[in-house]
Design a protein around this motif. Structure first.
Motif, short mmCIF file in Angstrom:
data_model
loop_
_atom_site.label_atom_id
_atom_site.label_comp_id
_atom_site.label_asym_id
_atom_site.label_seq_id
_atom_site.Cartn_x
_atom_site.Cartn_y
_atom_site.Cartn_z
N ALA A 504 0.82 -1.22 0.00
CA ALA A 504 0.00 0.00 0.00
C ALA A 504 0.86 1.27 0.00
O ALA A 504 0.53 2.21 -0.72
CB ALA A 504 -0.97 -0.02 1.17
N PRO A 505 1.95 1.34 0.78
CA PRO A 505 2.77 2.56 0.72
C PRO A 505 3.29 2.84 -0.69
O PRO A 505 3.46 4.00 -1.07
CB PRO A 505 3.91 2.26 1.70
N ALA A 506 3.56 1.78 -1.47
CA ALA A 506 4.04 1.97 -2.85
C ALA A 506 2.89 1.98 -3.84
O ALA A 506 3.10 2.08 -5.05
CB ALA A 506 5.02 0.86 -3.21
N ARG A 507 1.65 1.85 -3.34
CA ARG A 507 0.43 1.87 -4.17
C ARG A 507 0.41 0.73 -5.18
O ARG A 507 -0.06 0.91 -6.31
CB ARG A 507 0.32 3.22 -4.92
N ARG A 508 0.86 -0.44 -4.79
CA ARG A 508 1.00 -1.53 -5.74
C ARG A 508 0.18 -2.74 -5.29
O ARG A 508 0.23 -3.14 -4.12
CB ARG A 508 2.49 -1.91 -5.82
N LEU A 509 -0.55 -3.32 -6.25
CA LEU A 509 -1.28 -4.56 -6.02
C LEU A 509 -0.91 -5.50 -7.16
O LEU A 509 -1.23 -5.24 -8.33
CB LEU A 509 -2.80 -4.30 -6.01
N HIS A 510 -0.26 -6.60 -6.81
CA HIS A 510 0.36 -7.44 -7.84
C HIS A 510 -0.07 -8.90 -7.69
O HIS A 510 -0.04 -9.46 -6.59
CB HIS A 510 1.89 -7.34 -7.72
N LEU A 511 -0.43 -9.49 -8.81
CA LEU A 511 -0.72 -10.93 -8.87
C LEU A 511 0.53 -11.60 -9.42
O LEU A 511 0.94 -11.33 -10.56
CB LEU A 511 -1.93 -11.18 -9.79
N ASP A 512 1.11 -12.49 -8.61
CA ASP A 512 2.41 -13.07 -8.98
C ASP A 512 2.21 -14.29 -9.89
O ASP A 512 2.47 -15.43 -9.51
CB ASP A 512 3.16 -13.46 -7.69
N VAL A 513 1.74 -14.01 -11.08
CA VAL A 513 1.50 -15.05 -12.09
C VAL A 513 2.12 -14.56 -13.40
O VAL A 513 1.90 -13.40 -13.77
CB VAL A 513 -0.02 -15.29 -12.27
N PRO A 514 2.89 -15.42 -14.09
CA PRO A 514 3.55 -14.96 -15.33
C PRO A 514 2.54 -14.52 -16.38
O PRO A 514 1.44 -15.08 -16.47
CB PRO A 514 4.31 -16.22 -15.80
N PRO A 515 2.93 -13.54 -17.21
CA PRO A 515 2.02 -13.01 -18.23
C PRO A 515 1.47 -14.09 -19.16
O PRO A 515 0.30 -14.05 -19.54
CB PRO A 515 2.88 -12.00 -19.00
N GLU A 516 2.33 -15.07 -19.52
CA GLU A 516 1.84 -16.10 -20.45
C GLU A 516 0.75 -16.96 -19.81
O GLU A 516 -0.21 -17.38 -20.48
CB GLU A 516 3.00 -16.97 -20.99
N GLU A 517 0.87 -17.20 -18.51
CA GLU A 517 -0.17 -17.97 -17.81
C GLU A 517 -1.46 -17.12 -17.71
O GLU A 517 -2.58 -17.64 -17.86
CB GLU A 517 0.33 -18.37 -16.41
N MET A 518 -1.29 -15.84 -17.47
CA MET A 518 -2.46 -14.94 -17.44
C MET A 518 -3.18 -14.97 -18.80
O MET A 518 -4.40 -15.00 -18.87
CB MET A 518 -2.03 -13.51 -17.11
N GLU A 519 -2.36 -14.96 -19.86
CA GLU A 519 -2.94 -14.97 -21.21
C GLU A 519 -3.70 -16.27 -21.46
O GLU A 519 -4.78 -16.28 -22.04
CB GLU A 519 -1.80 -14.79 -22.23
N ARG A 520 -3.12 -17.38 -20.98
CA ARG A 520 -3.79 -18.68 -21.15
C ARG A 520 -5.14 -18.68 -20.41
O ARG A 520 -6.16 -19.10 -20.95
CB ARG A 520 -2.89 -19.79 -20.59
N ARG A 521 -5.12 -18.16 -19.18
CA ARG A 521 -6.37 -18.12 -18.41
C ARG A 521 -7.38 -17.20 -19.09
O ARG A 521 -8.58 -17.46 -19.07
CB ARG A 521 -6.10 -17.61 -16.99
#
Ligand code: FES
Length: 574
Positions: A504-521
């Motif tokens: 939150a201090p860095a204003r970041r919310l991240h899903l730790d999943v590789p882009p290619e896996e995100m694309e597959r999903r």
């Protein structure tokens, strides 16, 4: 001065006869049709909206003020939105009420309008509608309830309900006490007396300049609220003479003041949505980032639940918003004009704080940072919000394993399952509760924790959804994730066991999943449609914008103004 109402009541012939004659069946004498300003009293009264159930009494006091000032008051109803009863969620209907208000004002012979509102959505809905017409407008809210009183202590609506429910579910509060507390929580007219959405909006409306000074905090049963109504009736007649309209008051500076005030009072995350929608109606450019830039680092100056200890009664007795505005004078624009015709500076000069346990100064804040933080990242490319002041500090930087619920039903079915593989470091993810996913975007983002963790004493976990959260609620809760899962936002692609990082201090919310896996999903993802929706829900599904745009309908953004020339011509011929 030519007024709108003259096109009805000062007409000669049949059109004027019809307009005046039928109004006389209510006993209005001829002099009411002599060209004096006609003031609409737009009333969201309803017995189904307990927070607004006394608004017909307040309307009588507005009428007295209008009559005294030489106006002709006419009360009219619009749809009301009761937070505690309406399903699926009042937010579905906020835009519908705004349409009701807008068209009711424009279609009738009104020169000015007093908006009688209170419960959460009634306030933004009425203001949105009035802004799209833009005739002189003043707001009066129903006022907060008196403090709840339970077993010798003060309790606050919403906030203590959440606590009691956790205690009752974990077995540390008896059912008899739980039932007794509900009786003790709501013991007078008025809206939630915590700094929930209704109180936040009342203060924000005062900060916007749309309410008489000090009006937001007066308790509902206090006779001074009736006087406020009387004065508002007086004032709206003068506003008509001055042609002082929302578009004059609601400048960019007014919105910036409102954002800063909402942070300093520890106000609701719902205010983000409502201010974005109101700004869209009046034509002020406002972005999600403005809330972070202007509000996130604001210190907390008001010690009210859910962020603090006290309730709206104490806030009013301590001096209310005029004191807060004065205490913020180094960071807000006190020259902004208000419904008084004068600036905040003039309105609040000499405001005295009577209790520095309740309202403090900017150099001695109750918390260093109270505002709403706007998050970005691969899980929320169009933004998400969190209220850090309401969260357990250790959870503001957190990495944990996702427990995913793909709907509210799924959540209810599994959250208390003893076999659910969850611990206090897990991240609860709720999908499909955004504007289109669960039409209207319900207040379910502060998911209740698994019973087995409550029994261990756990009271906060990181929770993420595309839904909203009640302004009375608290916790490490990421809300308004956009784009929402129902339209294919990345939140829809989270799977059980994925690692999620919040910084939150860095204003970041991240899903730790590789882009290619995100694309597959993404290729596998299928939209769940509500093809059988009809009526207003159909309109909402087809036109609602995302949380980053305030969830207004795209066809309602902007204003049509007060003109109805084509109808006037038709009427004359009739
Ligand atoms: Fe109406 Fe809280 S339920 S303001």
């Amino acid at each position: 001065m030519r007024l709108r109402s003259h096109d009805w009541f000062l007409q000669s012939g049949q059109a004027g006869f019809k307009a005046r004659s039928r109004m006389k069946n209510q006993g209005s004498p001829q002099q009411m049709f002599d060209g004096r300003p006609v003031i609409g009293i737009c009333n969201t009264w309803s017995e189904l909206t307990p927070c607004n159930a006394h608004l017909r009494i307040l309307a009588e006091h507005v009428k007295r003020g209008v009559l005294e000032a030489g106006g002709f008051p006419l009360e009219f109803p619009v749809m009301s939105l009761g937070e505690t009863l309406m399903r699926p969620t009042t937010m579905l209907y906020r835009n519908l009420v705004s349409m009701d208000v807008e068209e009711s004002i424009r279609a009738n012979p009104l020169d000015g309008v007093v908006l009688l509102v209170g419960c959460d959505k009634t306030t933004p809905a009425a203001i949105m509608g009035a802004c799209s017409v833009d005739i002189p407008t003043i707001v009066v809210t129903s006022g907060p309830m008196l403090n709840g009183k339970f077993q010798g202590r003060d309790i606050g609506a919403g906030t203590d309900k959440w606590r009691f429910t956790d205690d009752w579910r974990s077995g540390s509060m008896s059912t008899a006490d739980y039932i007794e507390s509900e009786t003790c929580m709501s013991r007078s007219d008025g809206h939630c007396m915590t700094m929930g959405t209704a109180s936040s909006m009342a203060c924000v409306v005062e900060a916007l300049g749309l309410m008489l000074p000090g009006g937001g905090a007066i308790p509902a049963p206090d006779a001074r609220r009736r006087r406020l109504c009387h004065y508002s009736g007086n004032r709206i007649v003068k506003m008509v003479a001055e042609d002082l309209k929302p578009s004059t008051i609601l400048s960019r500076a007014a919105f910036e003041n409102a954002i800063i005030v909402n942070a300093a009072i520890g106000g609701s995350t719902n205010v983000v949505l409502h201010l974005l929608a109101i700004a869209g109606r009046i034509g002020v450019e406002l972005q999600l980032e403005d809330f972070d830039r202007l509000g996130a680092d604001m210190p907390l100056l008001v010690n009210l639940k859910p962020a603090g200890e006290y309730l709206m009664e104490e806030f009013y007795y301590a001096g209310g918003l005029p004191v807060v505005l004065q205490n913020l004078k180094s960071v807000i624009d006190l020259d902004a004009i208000t419904v008084t015709g004068a600036s905040h500076a003039a309105n609040t000069e000499g405001a005295v704080c009577y209790d520095d346990e309740v309202i403090t100064t900017i150099d001695k804040p109750f918390q260093e940072r109270a505002g709403i933080a706007v998050l970005r990242g691969n899980l929320c490319p169009d933004g998400a919000v969190i209220k850090p002041s309401a969260a357990t500090p250790s959870l503001l930087r957190h990495r944990g394993r996702a427990i995913v619920f793909n709907s509210l039903d799924d959540f209810h079915q599994r959250i208390d399952d003893p076999a659910l593989d969850v611990d206090e470091n897990s991240v609860l993810v709720l999908q499909n509760v955004g504007p289109k996913g669960f039409p209207g975007m319900p207040e379910v983002g502060n998911m209740s924790l698994p019973r087995k963790l409550l029994e261990k004493g756990v009271r906060d976990m990181l929770r993420i959804s595309d839904g909203r959260m009640s302004g009375t609620a608290y916790g490490a809760v990421v809300l308004h994730v956009a784009p929402e899962s129902a339209v294919g936002g990345p939140l829809a692609l989270v799977r059980e066991g994925d690692m999620i990082e919040l910084d939150a201090p860095a204003r970041r919310l991240h899903l730790d999943v590789p882009p290619e896996e995100m694309e597959r999903r993404r290729r596998e993802w299928e939209a769940s449609t509500l093809d059988d929706a009809r009526g207003y829900t159909r309109i909402f599904l087809d036109h609602a914008q995302g949380a980053d745009r305030g969830v207004d309908l795209d066809i309602l953004v902007g204003a049509s103004g007060p003109g109805l020339e084509y109808a006037t011509d038709a009427q004359v011929k009739s």
